[in-house]
Write a protein that holds these residues in place. Sequence first.
Motif, PDB file in Angstrom:
ATOM      1  N   HIS A 147      -0.058   1.022  10.366  1.00 25.57           N
ATOM      2  CA  HIS A 147       0.912   2.100  10.596  1.00 25.57           C
ATOM      3  C   HIS A 147       2.320   1.652  10.184  1.00 25.57           C
ATOM      4  O   HIS A 147       3.059   2.423   9.571  1.00 25.57           O
ATOM      5  CB  HIS A 147       0.930   2.513  12.067  1.00 25.57           C
ATOM      6  CG  HIS A 147      -0.242   3.347  12.465  1.00 25.57           C
ATOM      7  ND1 HIS A 147      -0.421   4.639  12.053  1.00 25.57           N
ATOM      8  CD2 HIS A 147      -1.297   3.058  13.253  1.00 25.57           C
ATOM      9  CE1 HIS A 147      -1.534   5.124  12.564  1.00 25.57           C
ATOM     10  NE2 HIS A 147      -2.093   4.178  13.299  1.00 25.57           N
ATOM     11  N   THR A 148       2.680   0.427  10.521  1.00 27.42           N
ATOM     12  CA  THR A 148       4.005  -0.078  10.147  1.00 27.42           C
ATOM     13  C   THR A 148       4.145  -0.155   8.636  1.00 27.42           C
ATOM     14  O   THR A 148       5.165   0.252   8.075  1.00 27.42           O
ATOM     15  CB  THR A 148       4.247  -1.470  10.773  1.00 27.42           C
ATOM     16  OG1 THR A 148       4.147  -1.353  12.199  1.00 27.42           O
ATOM     17  CG2 THR A 148       5.614  -2.014  10.394  1.00 27.42           C
ATOM     18  N   ILE A 149       3.114  -0.667   7.960  1.00 26.15           N
ATOM     19  CA  ILE A 149       3.157  -0.773   6.492  1.00 26.15           C
ATOM     20  C   ILE A 149       3.320   0.604   5.868  1.00 26.15           C
ATOM     21  O   ILE A 149       4.145   0.800   4.966  1.00 26.15           O
ATOM     22  CB  ILE A 149       1.906  -1.494   5.961  1.00 26.15           C
ATOM     23  CG1 ILE A 149       1.962  -2.976   6.337  1.00 26.15           C
ATOM     24  CG2 ILE A 149       1.761  -1.312   4.449  1.00 26.15           C
ATOM     25  CD1 ILE A 149       0.670  -3.730   6.093  1.00 26.15           C
ATOM     26  N   VAL A 150       2.563   1.583   6.337  1.00 23.53           N
ATOM     27  CA  VAL A 150       2.671   2.938   5.795  1.00 23.53           C
ATOM     28  C   VAL A 150       4.054   3.516   6.076  1.00 23.53           C
ATOM     29  O   VAL A 150       4.655   4.157   5.215  1.00 23.53           O
ATOM     30  CB  VAL A 150       1.548   3.840   6.351  1.00 23.53           C
ATOM     31  CG1 VAL A 150       1.792   5.301   5.997  1.00 23.53           C
ATOM     32  CG2 VAL A 150       0.198   3.380   5.825  1.00 23.53           C
ATOM     33  N   ALA A 151       4.598   3.280   7.273  1.00 25.48           N
ATOM     34  CA  ALA A 151       5.939   3.766   7.597  1.00 25.48           C
ATOM     35  C   ALA A 151       6.985   3.126   6.690  1.00 25.48           C
ATOM     36  O   ALA A 151       7.907   3.802   6.221  1.00 25.48           O
ATOM     37  CB  ALA A 151       6.261   3.482   9.063  1.00 25.48           C
ATOM     38  N   VAL A 152       6.837   1.836   6.414  1.00 25.27           N
ATOM     39  CA  VAL A 152       7.760   1.148   5.502  1.00 25.27           C
ATOM     40  C   VAL A 152       7.652   1.758   4.109  1.00 25.27           C
ATOM     41  O   VAL A 152       8.657   1.975   3.434  1.00 25.27           O
ATOM     42  CB  VAL A 152       7.476  -0.374   5.472  1.00 25.27           C
ATOM     43  CG1 VAL A 152       8.182  -1.047   4.313  1.00 25.27           C
ATOM     44  CG2 VAL A 152       7.894  -1.011   6.790  1.00 25.27           C
ATOM     45  N   MET A 153       6.429   2.052   3.680  1.00 23.16           N
ATOM     46  CA  MET A 153       6.226   2.622   2.350  1.00 23.16           C
ATOM     47  C   MET A 153       6.779   4.033   2.234  1.00 23.16           C
ATOM     48  O   MET A 153       6.990   4.525   1.134  1.00 23.16           O
ATOM     49  CB  MET A 153       4.740   2.626   2.003  1.00 23.16           C
ATOM     50  CG  MET A 153       4.198   1.252   1.765  1.00 23.16           C
ATOM     51  SD  MET A 153       2.428   1.379   1.454  1.00 23.16           S
ATOM     52  CE  MET A 153       2.040  -0.326   1.118  1.00 23.16           C
ATOM     53  N   GLN A 154       7.017   4.702   3.369  1.00 20.24           N
ATOM     54  CA  GLN A 154       7.568   6.046   3.337  1.00 20.24           C
ATOM     55  C   GLN A 154       9.083   6.037   3.187  1.00 20.24           C
ATOM     56  O   GLN A 154       9.676   7.083   2.979  1.00 20.24           O
ATOM     57  CB  GLN A 154       7.180   6.806   4.611  1.00 20.24           C
ATOM     58  CG  GLN A 154       5.706   7.103   4.682  1.00 20.24           C
ATOM     59  CD  GLN A 154       5.349   7.833   5.956  1.00 20.24           C
ATOM     60  OE1 GLN A 154       5.769   8.961   6.158  1.00 20.24           O
ATOM     61  NE2 GLN A 154       4.572   7.192   6.802  1.00 20.24           N
ATOM     62  N   GLU A 155       9.666   4.869   3.318  1.00 21.14           N
ATOM     63  CA  GLU A 155      11.106   4.756   3.132  1.00 21.14           C
ATOM     64  C   GLU A 155      11.446   5.094   1.676  1.00 21.14           C
ATOM     65  O   GLU A 155      10.611   4.959   0.794  1.00 21.14           O
ATOM     66  CB  GLU A 155      11.570   3.337   3.469  1.00 21.14           C
ATOM     67  CG  GLU A 155      11.420   2.984   4.929  1.00 21.14           C
ATOM     68  CD  GLU A 155      12.344   3.779   5.827  1.00 21.14           C
ATOM     69  OE1 GLU A 155      13.554   3.804   5.581  1.00 21.14           O
ATOM     70  OE2 GLU A 155      11.835   4.380   6.785  1.00 21.14           O
ATOM     71  N   PRO A 156      12.670   5.523   1.405  1.00 17.46           N
ATOM     72  CA  PRO A 156      13.038   5.883   0.030  1.00 17.46           C
ATOM     73  C   PRO A 156      13.144   4.643  -0.858  1.00 17.46           C
ATOM     74  O   PRO A 156      14.200   4.039  -0.997  1.00 17.46           O
ATOM     75  CB  PRO A 156      14.383   6.583   0.187  1.00 17.46           C
ATOM     76  CG  PRO A 156      14.924   6.073   1.485  1.00 17.46           C
ATOM     77  CD  PRO A 156      13.748   5.735   2.354  1.00 17.46           C
TER      78      PRO A 156
END
Length: 188
Positions: A147-156
Amino acid sequence: MVRGQPEGIGRLPRPRWIKAAAAAGACGLCGDGYDIGDMIGRADQDPKLAHHYVPMGWLCWHCLVQRQQGPTRRDLLLGLFHALFADDGVGLNGHECGELLNWLTTDPALPKSKPWMADALETTLERLRASAAEGKPVTWLSLQTTHTIVAVMQEPVPWGAGPLGPVVCLRIRRWFRWSCGVGCVPTS
């Protein structure tokens, strides 16, 4: 061994069925098309879980074999999405760990993102680095780490995964916003 199958940690997991396509179609995982005569395959379904999931269709040769040896960022996103959707940990081979490590360490702004600051990924980066260097057949990441990795990847940041990257992350956000447990129907 199937002709064109990678050796070592990139080899084709068993059991699988492989055949030449009798008709043109689309991959059940990535959606890319395949032509008559192209090699396609299907993964075996776990009979204990058959009532929970619709069996996946025929997979193109890239998704069936090549992504194990040389994963793209799109392959990683699809794998993360399916693992999160199945509410399971993510198992990555050494090649996939190397690609994910490369993706997470390419942009120096990522460690400064809100998700990374809330749940630091430095230990995960060391695990990915060691797994890639040792050629481990599988390294498991927890749901929280994923979940953290996906959230980081959602950053611009520069995606490098084509238009699929933002679409997969949007689907994950919607799914978590709408879900209230396994088998729950979205309410909005």
